[in-house]
Design a protein around this motif. Structure first.
Motif, PDB file in Angstrom:
ATOM      1  N   GLN A   1     -46.592  16.870  46.300  1.00 40.75           N
ATOM      2  CA  GLN A   1     -48.005  17.034  46.636  1.00 40.75           C
ATOM      3  C   GLN A   1     -48.221  17.959  47.848  1.00 40.75           C
ATOM      4  O   GLN A   1     -49.340  18.369  48.127  1.00 40.75           O
ATOM      5  CB  GLN A   1     -48.646  15.681  46.924  1.00 40.75           C
TER       6      GLN A   1
ATOM      7  N   ILE B   1     -57.903  22.064  39.710  1.00 34.49           N
ATOM      8  CA  ILE B   1     -56.578  22.254  39.122  1.00 34.49           C
ATOM      9  C   ILE B   1     -56.463  21.553  37.768  1.00 34.49           C
ATOM     10  O   ILE B   1     -55.748  22.012  36.883  1.00 34.49           O
ATOM     11  CB  ILE B   1     -55.462  21.774  40.071  1.00 34.49           C
TER      12      ILE B   1
ATOM     13  N   MET C   1     -44.518  20.568  41.497  1.00 31.35           N
ATOM     14  CA  MET C   1     -45.014  19.520  40.607  1.00 31.35           C
ATOM     15  C   MET C   1     -44.634  19.792  39.161  1.00 31.35           C
ATOM     16  O   MET C   1     -44.257  18.872  38.422  1.00 31.35           O
ATOM     17  CB  MET C   1     -46.539  19.412  40.727  1.00 31.35           C
ATOM     18  N   SER C   2     -44.732  21.029  38.735  1.00 34.46           N
ATOM     19  CA  SER C   2     -44.522  21.355  37.322  1.00 34.46           C
ATOM     20  C   SER C   2     -43.081  21.091  36.875  1.00 34.46           C
ATOM     21  O   SER C   2     -42.834  20.870  35.687  1.00 34.46           O
ATOM     22  CB  SER C   2     -44.879  22.817  37.053  1.00 34.46           C
TER      23      SER C   2
ATOM     24  N   TYR D   1     -50.238  21.369  47.424  1.00 38.52           N
ATOM     25  CA  TYR D   1     -51.669  21.152  47.189  1.00 38.52           C
ATOM     26  C   TYR D   1     -52.381  20.851  48.501  1.00 38.52           C
ATOM     27  O   TYR D   1     -53.429  21.432  48.808  1.00 38.52           O
ATOM     28  CB  TYR D   1     -51.881  19.985  46.219  1.00 38.52           C
TER      29      TYR D   1
ATOM     30  N   ASP E   1     -42.982  17.824  35.286  1.00 36.08           N
ATOM     31  CA  ASP E   1     -43.627  17.879  33.978  1.00 36.08           C
ATOM     32  C   ASP E   1     -42.654  18.415  32.939  1.00 36.08           C
ATOM     33  O   ASP E   1     -42.559  17.895  31.824  1.00 36.08           O
ATOM     34  CB  ASP E   1     -44.871  18.768  34.061  1.00 36.08           C
TER      35      ASP E   1
ATOM     36  N   LYS F   1     -47.521  13.450  39.398  1.00 35.44           N
ATOM     37  CA  LYS F   1     -48.888  13.968  39.357  1.00 35.44           C
ATOM     38  C   LYS F   1     -49.892  12.829  39.544  1.00 35.44           C
ATOM     39  O   LYS F   1     -50.904  12.981  40.242  1.00 35.44           O
ATOM     40  CB  LYS F   1     -49.135  14.669  38.015  1.00 35.44           C
TER      41      LYS F   1
ATOM     42  N   ASP G   1     -50.298  23.880  37.885  1.00 36.79           N
ATOM     43  CA  ASP G   1     -49.620  23.107  38.924  1.00 36.79           C
ATOM     44  C   ASP G   1     -48.670  24.011  39.679  1.00 36.79           C
ATOM     45  O   ASP G   1     -48.177  25.014  39.142  1.00 36.79           O
ATOM     46  CB  ASP G   1     -48.829  21.938  38.314  1.00 36.79           C
TER      47      ASP G   1
END
Length: 540
Positions: A488, A221, A231-232, A491, A235, A162, A227
């Motif tokens: 990415q 965001i 991406m998540s 996005y 996380d 991120k 996300d």
């Protein structure tokens, strides 16, 4: 049978293969090298030069075309003055970061940030704002923001993936809308015929939808706290890993060690005292010196201090005529020397410890330097095959009767070209002269099309695995490069879709003039962006 692949669709095969392999194997170095080999083989077959020609083209091939001398291959790319300047700048920048770490500046900033920035959202907003403030150059932006925010980000639960996205999205997008940046200087250099390139660049800023929308999308965001799955998942892995290791010292998601020296924890013997007595000024002063000296170096290379130059004491003109590679080397070298003097004179560091940061800076930049070298060489292979000329020819031949659609078409073509070649500046050099030649100076469509070219180039550069800016963002965040590229992508594609539609609106409203078209386009674009954020928040 005709085996000539130069100037045909085959010229795009090497970068496409390299990108596909990088995404499939998650290994960048071999993917780039295979693309280079394939490009050299295609050139060898097209020219009928045999094995000797293949080896020459792969290493150092010089071709004279009219009054211009062109070079291709690995040795040529490594000996090119511009590229050498960028590599020296990276080493010096890495050395300055090492100096700040040794002096305890990074640890002091971490202690300060722990008291003032205590939330995941706060860290992300601070990263975006710092990225916006460092607008002079994208390389400088990526590595500086990464080195400053990385320890704080990891400590507050922001994954390196991120962080890399936030860094990458405030590097080129910020530079391309700043008149005082190396990007503005590059774009101005591609405008010929006696026209003021910097003035044209400034007129095109309001229509650079991708750059503005990318920045707004980041704030959106972060504020809405969502996300994409790409991406998540990192996380979730980071949270799981923290629970399993109780906040250990190894980020298994990114595969890189965290070197956070705070209150002596994790410090080597002899570094604990330095880390504890370091101040935030030991981080801020070198960064401020770097910004000031880089700007000074840029205008110096443009003739600002030369009484015989037309740009003597004309800041804007000197910046427009500057050599970013030379200017950044001058700036980083000057700030490096002054930083050493500052730390040694204050007895923050011993002279031997300060000079050892040169070695540390080089070691830190080796992966980025290797990828950059291979990416530059791959670009030289695609250049020798005429890939850029092939794509630009497709645009020129299809322009007739598509006046209103042309900005959106140019945006897509520029994005594809920058994605395939990994360079936005090369895309500028090919497409901007075409936009200037196709449209008269008085037409609003000329400004909109030039903006579309710049926006598309930044978009393609943003999502390309072989882009130097993307590589620098990965290096700045200490994130695995393939992880950064894949995470990415959703996005960037979302913002690219909104930008494409907005360029369609701009093309159809160009009869309203520059101001009228800009107003209508921005209203439509912001509405679409807000709608996209609302839908995505509901979904994710």
């Amino acid at each position: 049978m005709d085996y000539n692949m130069i100037g045909t669709a085959w010229s795009l095969l090497p970068p496409i293969v390299a990108i596909a392999l990088a995404l499939k194997t998650k290994e960048v170095y071999s993917s780039l090298f295979i693309g280079i080999i394939l490009g050299a083989v295609e050139y060898c077959i097209s020219m009928g030069t045999g094995l000797d020609g293949f080896l020459v083209h792969l290493t150092n091939h010089t071709v004279i075309e009219g009054d211009e001398t062109k070079g291709y291959g690995l040795i040529h790319c490594l000996s090119d003055p511009w590229n050498v300047g960028i590599l020296i700048f990276l080493v010096l920048l890495g050395s300055i970061v090492s100096l700040m770490n040794k002096a305890g500046g990074s640890a002091a900033f971490g202690r300060w940030a722990s008291k003032h920035v205590k939330t995941k959202m706060g860290v992300q907003i601070a990263t975006i704002l710092l990225g916006i403030l460092i607008f002079i150059d994208d390389y400088f932006n990526c590595l500086t923001v990464g080195s400053v925010m990385r320890p704080i980000a990891v400590r507050n639960g922001v994954t390196k993936e991120k962080l890399a996205y936030l860094i990458d999205s405030t590097a080129a997008p910020v530079c391309i809308i700043s008149p005082i940046s190396s990007w503005a200087a590059a774009v101005s250099g591609f405008v010929s015929g006696g026209e003021n390139g910097l003035a044209l660049f400034c007129k095109a800023i309001p229509f650079n939808f991708y750059a503005f929308f990318t920045i707004l999308f980041m704030f959106g965001i972060v504020w809405l706290d969502f996300d994409f799955k790409a991406m998540s998942k990192y996380d979730a892995r980071l949270k799981e890993w923290y629970e399993r290791t109780n906040g250990g010292k190894l980020d298994e998601v990114s595969g890189t060690k965290l070197h956070i020296v705070e209150h002596g924890v994790g410090a080597k013997k002899g570094e604990e005292a330095t880390a504890s007595k370091g101040s935030v000024a030991d981080l801020v002063i070198p960064i401020v010196l770097l910004i000031i000296f880089c700007m000074t170096g840029m205008v110096y290379s443009g003739g600002y201090f030369d009484a015989t130059s037309d740009n003597y004491h004309h800041f804007v003109d000197a910046f427009a005529a500057s050599n970013a590679s030379v200017g950044l080397v001058i700036g980083s070298l000057g700030s490096f020397i002054l930083t050493i003097i500052l730390f040694v004179s204050r007895k923050t560091l011993a002279f031997t410890d300060a000079m050892s940061s040169l070695i540390k800076g080089f070691e830190a930049m080796v992966p980025a330097i290797l990828i950059l070298t291979l990416a530059w060489t791959l670009k030289s292979m695609t250049d020798s095959l005429g890939a850029a000329e092939y794509v630009s020819g497709v645009v020129a031949n299809s322009a007739a009767g598509l006046q209103q659609l042309l900005p959106a078409i140019i945006f897509i073509v520029a994005a594809f070209l920058a994605f395939a070649t990994g360079t936005s500046w090369g895309t500028f050099g090919i497409l901007i002269p075409i936009c200037i030649a196709v449209f008269p100076a008085a037409e609003p469509l000329r400004i909109i099309s030039i903006s579309a070219c710049m926006a598309g180039a930044v978009c393609g550069d943003h999502i390309s695995p072989i882009s130097d800016t993307t590589i620098m963002a990965s290096a700045g965040a200490e994130c695995k490069h393939v992880h950064h590229v894949s995470s990415q992508l959703p996005y960037a594609l979302t913002v690219a879709t909104v930008s494409f539609i907005t360029f369609l609106v701009a093309g159809f409203t160009q009869q309203l003039g520059i101001f009228g078209s800009a107003v209508v386009s921005w209203i439509c674009g912001i509405s679409l962006l807000a709608g996209a954020l609302y839908v995505l928040k509901k979904k994710f």
